[in-house]
Design a protein around this motif. Structure first.
Motif, PDB file in Angstrom:
ATOM      1  N   GLY A 291       0.765  -1.194   0.000  1.00 35.67           N
ATOM      2  CA  GLY A 291       0.000   0.000   0.000  1.00 35.67           C
ATOM      3  C   GLY A 291       0.804   1.256   0.000  1.00 35.67           C
ATOM      4  N   ASP A 292       1.616   1.457   1.093  1.00 38.00           N
ATOM      5  CA  ASP A 292       2.352   2.721   1.197  1.00 38.00           C
ATOM      6  C   ASP A 292       3.373   2.858   0.075  1.00 38.00           C
ATOM      7  OD1 ASP A 292       1.033   3.584   3.448  1.00 38.00           O
ATOM      8  OD2 ASP A 292       2.545   2.846   4.849  1.00 38.00           O
ATOM      9  N   SER A 293       4.007   1.778  -0.277  1.00 34.52           N
ATOM     10  CA  SER A 293       5.013   1.794  -1.332  1.00 34.52           C
ATOM     11  C   SER A 293       4.384   2.117  -2.683  1.00 34.52           C
ATOM     12  CB  SER A 293       5.707   0.441  -1.381  1.00 34.52           C
ATOM     13  OG  SER A 293       6.667   0.435  -2.411  1.00 34.52           O
ATOM     14  N   ALA A 294       3.209   1.552  -2.944  1.00 39.85           N
ATOM     15  CA  ALA A 294       2.523   1.834  -4.206  1.00 39.85           C
ATOM     16  C   ALA A 294       2.059   3.275  -4.248  1.00 39.85           C
ATOM     17  CB  ALA A 294       1.350   0.892  -4.391  1.00 39.85           C
ATOM     18  N   ASP A 295       1.562   3.798  -3.126  1.00 39.98           N
ATOM     19  CA  ASP A 295       1.132   5.211  -3.061  1.00 39.98           C
ATOM     20  C   ASP A 295       2.330   6.147  -3.259  1.00 39.98           C
ATOM     21  OD1 ASP A 295      -1.501   4.534  -2.616  1.00 39.98           O
ATOM     22  OD2 ASP A 295      -1.362   4.729  -0.425  1.00 39.98           O
ATOM     23  N   LYS A 296       3.444   5.775  -2.621  1.00 45.30           N
ATOM     24  CA  LYS A 296       4.664   6.590  -2.747  1.00 45.30           C
ATOM     25  C   LYS A 296       5.133   6.614  -4.201  1.00 45.30           C
ATOM     26  CE  LYS A 296       9.333   6.883  -0.935  1.00 45.30           C
ATOM     27  NZ  LYS A 296      10.372   6.256  -0.133  1.00 45.30           N
ATOM     28  N   HIS A 297       5.117   5.455  -4.853  1.00 44.52           N
ATOM     29  CA  HIS A 297       5.538   5.374  -6.249  1.00 44.52           C
ATOM     30  C   HIS A 297       4.579   6.153  -7.152  1.00 44.52           C
ATOM     31  CE1 HIS A 297       8.268   2.372  -4.804  1.00 44.52           C
ATOM     32  NE2 HIS A 297       8.768   2.148  -6.027  1.00 44.52           N
ATOM     33  N   MET A 298       3.298   6.097  -6.826  1.00 44.22           N
ATOM     34  CA  MET A 298       2.296   6.814  -7.619  1.00 44.22           C
ATOM     35  C   MET A 298       2.507   8.328  -7.506  1.00 44.22           C
ATOM     36  SD  MET A 298      -0.140   6.633  -9.713  1.00 44.22           S
ATOM     37  CE  MET A 298      -0.947   5.082  -9.651  1.00 44.22           C
ATOM     38  N   LYS A 299       2.810   8.827  -6.291  1.00 40.48           N
ATOM     39  CA  LYS A 299       3.063  10.261  -6.092  1.00 40.48           C
ATOM     40  C   LYS A 299       4.320  10.687  -6.874  1.00 40.48           C
ATOM     41  CE  LYS A 299       0.904  10.895  -1.582  1.00 40.48           C
ATOM     42  NZ  LYS A 299       1.122  11.177  -0.158  1.00 40.48           N
ATOM     43  N   GLU A 300       5.368   9.878  -6.802  1.00 44.80           N
ATOM     44  CA  GLU A 300       6.613  10.188  -7.515  1.00 44.80           C
ATOM     45  C   GLU A 300       6.386  10.169  -9.029  1.00 44.80           C
ATOM     46  OE1 GLU A 300       9.700   7.541  -6.203  1.00 44.80           O
ATOM     47  OE2 GLU A 300       9.710   8.389  -4.184  1.00 44.80           O
ATOM     48  N   LEU A 301       5.581   9.204  -9.467  1.00 44.01           N
ATOM     49  CA  LEU A 301       5.280   9.113 -10.886  1.00 44.01           C
ATOM     50  C   LEU A 301       4.495  10.341 -11.352  1.00 44.01           C
ATOM     51  CD1 LEU A 301       5.583   7.346 -13.378  1.00 44.01           C
ATOM     52  CD2 LEU A 301       3.464   6.198 -12.756  1.00 44.01           C
ATOM     53  N   LYS A 302       3.509  10.803 -10.556  1.00 46.21           N
ATOM     54  CA  LYS A 302       2.738  12.011 -10.896  1.00 46.21           C
ATOM     55  C   LYS A 302       3.642  13.240 -10.886  1.00 46.21           C
ATOM     56  CE  LYS A 302      -1.884  10.647  -9.426  1.00 46.21           C
ATOM     57  NZ  LYS A 302      -2.999  10.910  -8.519  1.00 46.21           N
ATOM     58  N   ALA A 303       4.562  13.330  -9.909  1.00 51.48           N
ATOM     59  CA  ALA A 303       5.491  14.469  -9.838  1.00 51.48           C
ATOM     60  C   ALA A 303       6.412  14.482 -11.052  1.00 51.48           C
ATOM     61  CB  ALA A 303       6.292  14.419  -8.541  1.00 51.48           C
ATOM     62  N   LEU A 304       6.909  13.295 -11.431  1.00 51.66           N
ATOM     63  CA  LEU A 304       7.767  13.200 -12.609  1.00 51.66           C
ATOM     64  C   LEU A 304       7.009  13.579 -13.883  1.00 51.66           C
ATOM     65  CD1 LEU A 304       9.840   9.952 -11.927  1.00 51.66           C
ATOM     66  CD2 LEU A 304      10.717  12.291 -12.115  1.00 51.66           C
ATOM     67  N   LYS A 305       5.757  13.139 -13.980  1.00 54.10           N
ATOM     68  CA  LYS A 305       4.959  13.475 -15.155  1.00 54.10           C
ATOM     69  C   LYS A 305       4.714  14.977 -15.208  1.00 54.10           C
ATOM     70  CE  LYS A 305       1.091  12.319 -18.007  1.00 54.10           C
ATOM     71  NZ  LYS A 305       1.450  13.273 -19.017  1.00 54.10           N
ATOM     72  N   ALA A 306       4.403  15.601 -14.072  1.00 53.35           N
ATOM     73  CA  ALA A 306       4.179  17.051 -14.027  1.00 53.35           C
ATOM     74  C   ALA A 306       5.460  17.804 -14.417  1.00 53.35           C
ATOM     75  CB  ALA A 306       3.700  17.473 -12.639  1.00 53.35           C
ATOM     76  N   ALA A 307       6.610  17.342 -13.910  1.00 52.20           N
ATOM     77  CA  ALA A 307       7.892  17.972 -14.252  1.00 52.20           C
ATOM     78  C   ALA A 307       8.181  17.806 -15.737  1.00 52.20           C
ATOM     79  CB  ALA A 307       9.005  17.373 -13.399  1.00 52.20           C
ATOM     80  N   HIS A 308       7.882  16.612 -16.260  1.00 50.52           N
ATOM     81  CA  HIS A 308       8.087  16.359 -17.683  1.00 50.52           C
ATOM     82  C   HIS A 308       7.204  17.272 -18.526  1.00 50.52           C
ATOM     83  CE1 HIS A 308       7.324  14.376 -21.561  1.00 50.52           C
ATOM     84  NE2 HIS A 308       8.620  14.100 -21.507  1.00 50.52           N
ATOM     85  N   ASP A 309       5.950  17.427 -18.133  1.00 45.49           N
ATOM     86  CA  ASP A 309       5.034  18.301 -18.878  1.00 45.49           C
ATOM     87  C   ASP A 309       5.516  19.755 -18.851  1.00 45.49           C
ATOM     88  OD1 ASP A 309       3.487  16.112 -19.478  1.00 45.49           O
ATOM     89  OD2 ASP A 309       1.953  16.519 -17.936  1.00 45.49           O
ATOM     90  N   ARG A 310       5.996  20.210 -17.666  1.00 44.90           N
ATOM     91  CA  ARG A 310       6.541  21.588 -17.580  1.00 44.90           C
ATOM     92  C   ARG A 310       7.754  21.733 -18.489  1.00 44.90           C
ATOM     93  NH1 ARG A 310       6.139  20.821 -12.174  1.00 44.90           N
ATOM     94  NH2 ARG A 310       8.406  20.728 -11.950  1.00 44.90           N
ATOM     95  N   HIS A 311       8.625  20.750 -18.433  1.00 48.54           N
ATOM     96  CA  HIS A 311       9.837  20.781 -19.260  1.00 48.54           C
ATOM     97  C   HIS A 311       9.474  20.780 -20.747  1.00 48.54           C
ATOM     98  CE1 HIS A 311      13.986  20.109 -20.415  1.00 48.54           C
ATOM     99  NE2 HIS A 311      13.617  19.056 -21.128  1.00 48.54           N
ATOM    100  N   ALA A 312       8.530  19.963 -21.149  1.00 49.97           N
ATOM    101  CA  ALA A 312       8.110  19.904 -22.554  1.00 49.97           C
ATOM    102  C   ALA A 312       7.526  21.250 -22.983  1.00 49.97           C
ATOM    103  CB  ALA A 312       7.085  18.786 -22.749  1.00 49.97           C
ATOM    104  N   GLY A 313       6.773  21.896 -22.111  1.00 50.70           N
ATOM    105  CA  GLY A 313       6.222  23.217 -22.417  1.00 50.70           C
ATOM    106  C   GLY A 313       7.319  24.263 -22.585  1.00 50.70           C
ATOM    107  N   GLU A 314       8.313  24.219 -21.713  1.00 56.29           N
ATOM    108  CA  GLU A 314       9.429  25.163 -21.806  1.00 56.29           C
ATOM    109  C   GLU A 314      10.221  24.945 -23.094  1.00 56.29           C
ATOM    110  OE1 GLU A 314      11.494  24.404 -18.176  1.00 56.29           O
ATOM    111  OE2 GLU A 314      10.095  25.589 -16.963  1.00 56.29           O
ATOM    112  N   VAL A 315      10.439  23.690 -23.455  1.00 56.90           N
ATOM    113  CA  VAL A 315      11.153  23.372 -24.696  1.00 56.90           C
ATOM    114  C   VAL A 315      10.359  23.890 -25.893  1.00 56.90           C
ATOM    115  CG1 VAL A 315      11.902  21.482 -26.214  1.00 56.90           C
ATOM    116  CG2 VAL A 315      12.471  21.433 -23.776  1.00 56.90           C
TER     117      VAL A 315
END
Length: 105
Positions: free
Chosen positions: A1-25
């Protein structure tokens, strides 16, 4: 549970960072499209310098031609002055004429 939630939060943060980076590019690419490329800029500068050099060469040739004309005119004036009597010579001539004329009367 906690590990899957932690991975899901990190995955969402990475996706948000990727989207910001793609927009800047995307913004950077859009900004680059409005600028001339380096070869275009160099061609423009070379043309500008070439046009300026051509213009200066024409002006220099025109000045040289004008100088040559003036030098010829000055030479003609000097040559014309050599055939004229100097002012003292002219005065002596007039005095001689007047003196001879006065002697005859």
């Amino acid at each position: 549970g906690d590990s899957a939630d932690k991975h899901m939060k990190e995955l969402k943060a990475l996706k948000a960072a990727h989207d910001r980076h793609a927009g800047e590019v995307s913004q950077l690419k859009a900004g680059q499209e409005s600028h001339a490329s380096l070869p275009e800029r160099i061609n423009y500068l070379e043309q500008l310098l070439g046009d300026s050099a051509d213009k200066h060469m024409k002006e220099l040739k025109a000045l040289k031609a004008a100088h040559d004309r003036h030098a010829g005119e000055v030479s003609q004036l000097k040559a014309g002055q050599e055939s004229h009597a100097s002012l003292p010579e002219r005065i002596n001539y007039l005095e001689q004429l007047l003196g001879d004329s006065a002697d005859k009367h």
